[in-house]
Scaffold this motif. Structure first.
Motif, mmCIF file in Angstrom:
data_model
loop_
_atom_site.group_PDB
_atom_site.id
_atom_site.type_symbol
_atom_site.label_atom_id
_atom_site.label_comp_id
_atom_site.label_asym_id
_atom_site.label_seq_id
_atom_site.Cartn_x
_atom_site.Cartn_y
_atom_site.Cartn_z
ATOM 1 N N UNK A 200 16.662 9.863 22.204
ATOM 2 C CA UNK A 200 15.394 9.212 22.531
ATOM 3 C C UNK A 200 14.519 9.130 21.291
ATOM 4 N N UNK A 201 13.898 7.961 21.112
ATOM 5 C CA UNK A 201 13.008 7.736 19.986
ATOM 6 C C UNK A 201 11.780 6.963 20.436
ATOM 7 N N UNK A 202 10.718 7.084 19.663
ATOM 8 C CA UNK A 202 9.531 6.252 19.820
ATOM 9 C C UNK A 202 9.470 5.382 18.575
ATOM 10 N N UNK A 203 9.220 4.085 18.762
ATOM 11 C CA UNK A 203 9.099 3.162 17.631
ATOM 12 C C UNK A 203 7.668 3.262 17.102
ATOM 13 N N UNK A 204 7.539 3.648 15.845
ATOM 14 C CA UNK A 204 6.226 3.830 15.209
ATOM 15 C C UNK A 204 6.192 3.090 13.878
ATOM 16 N N UNK A 205 5.027 3.032 13.266
ATOM 17 C CA UNK A 205 4.896 2.443 11.940
ATOM 18 C C UNK A 205 5.551 3.338 10.902
ATOM 19 N N UNK A 206 5.842 2.766 9.754
ATOM 20 C CA UNK A 206 6.556 3.479 8.691
ATOM 21 C C UNK A 206 5.822 4.740 8.225
ATOM 22 N N UNK A 207 4.492 4.726 8.221
ATOM 23 C CA UNK A 207 3.723 5.879 7.738
ATOM 24 C C UNK A 207 3.879 7.096 8.638
ATOM 25 N N UNK A 208 4.270 6.873 9.869
ATOM 26 C CA UNK A 208 4.365 7.957 10.844
ATOM 27 C C UNK A 208 5.809 8.350 11.146
ATOM 28 N N UNK A 209 6.764 7.600 10.656
ATOM 29 C CA UNK A 209 8.173 7.816 10.995
ATOM 30 C C UNK A 209 8.649 9.207 10.589
ATOM 31 N N UNK A 210 9.422 9.817 11.499
ATOM 32 C CA UNK A 210 10.023 11.117 11.259
ATOM 33 C C UNK A 210 11.168 11.273 12.260
ATOM 34 N N UNK A 211 12.358 10.769 11.908
ATOM 35 C CA UNK A 211 13.477 10.785 12.853
ATOM 36 C C UNK A 211 13.805 12.168 13.420
ATOM 37 N N UNK A 212 13.543 13.217 12.666
ATOM 38 C CA UNK A 212 13.878 14.557 13.149
ATOM 39 C C UNK A 212 13.037 14.970 14.352
ATOM 40 N N UNK A 213 11.903 14.300 14.562
ATOM 41 C CA UNK A 213 11.086 14.584 15.750
ATOM 42 C C UNK A 213 11.052 13.387 16.695
ATOM 43 N N UNK A 214 11.993 12.470 16.516
ATOM 44 C CA UNK A 214 12.134 11.365 17.453
ATOM 45 C C UNK A 214 11.227 10.175 17.213
ATOM 46 N N UNK A 215 10.769 9.981 15.980
ATOM 47 C CA UNK A 215 9.928 8.836 15.653
ATOM 48 C C UNK A 215 10.625 8.014 14.583
ATOM 49 N N UNK A 216 10.971 6.761 14.927
ATOM 50 C CA UNK A 216 11.615 5.904 13.943
ATOM 51 C C UNK A 216 10.732 4.709 13.618
ATOM 52 N N UNK A 217 10.816 4.277 12.383
ATOM 53 C CA UNK A 217 9.989 3.195 11.883
ATOM 54 C C UNK A 217 10.400 1.857 12.477
ATOM 55 N N UNK A 218 9.408 1.033 12.733
ATOM 56 C CA UNK A 218 9.679 -0.332 13.176
ATOM 57 C C UNK A 218 10.363 -1.146 12.078
#
Length: 128
Positions: A103-121
């Protein structure tokens, strides 16, 4: 044309906390460290002084970056409209040949952190 900077409200809050820590805690610690190092005398060969100055440069650079980022960021809301994946959407992916869902949340590049489930748009998965 400059790409917009996207942040979730949660991401903005995390960056505001970091900025507050750097300005109100870390700067003060480094000022004290510099004062102590200067009191030791000769600055040319004073490792404590050079280390504190290097850390101070990093902190000031990060403060400026965060201030600019927060000033120009566009806050996005979580979720997706009508099943369309976009910024703020939560997605589940399964890699080819794998059974485990991620599971991931699509976020802006400044906030991306795949290890916590946030990937850059802007990442391959995020842009797909």
């Amino acid at each position: 044309m400059v790409e917009p900077i996207y942040l979730t409200a949660e991401g903005r809050d995390e960056l505001v906390k970091e900025l507050d820590f750097l300005v109100n805690v870390r700067r003060i610690e480094l000022a004290a460290k510099l004062k102590e190092a200067v009191s030791q005398g000769d600055l040319k060969e004073n490792a404590d002084y050079h280390d504190a100055k290097e850390q101070q440069g990093f902190v000031e650079g990060r403060v400026k970056y965060l201030e600019n980022l927060l000033h120009s960021a566009e806050i996005i809301s979580r979720g997706s409209a009508n099943g369309v994946v976009g910024l703020g959407a939560r997605v589940t992916i399964v890699e080819v040949g794998e059974d485990q869902e991620e599971d991931y949340v699509i976020v802006g590049a400044a906030e991306a952190n795949p290890s916590v489930g946030k990937i850059s748009n802007q990442s391959p998965i995020g842009s797909a």
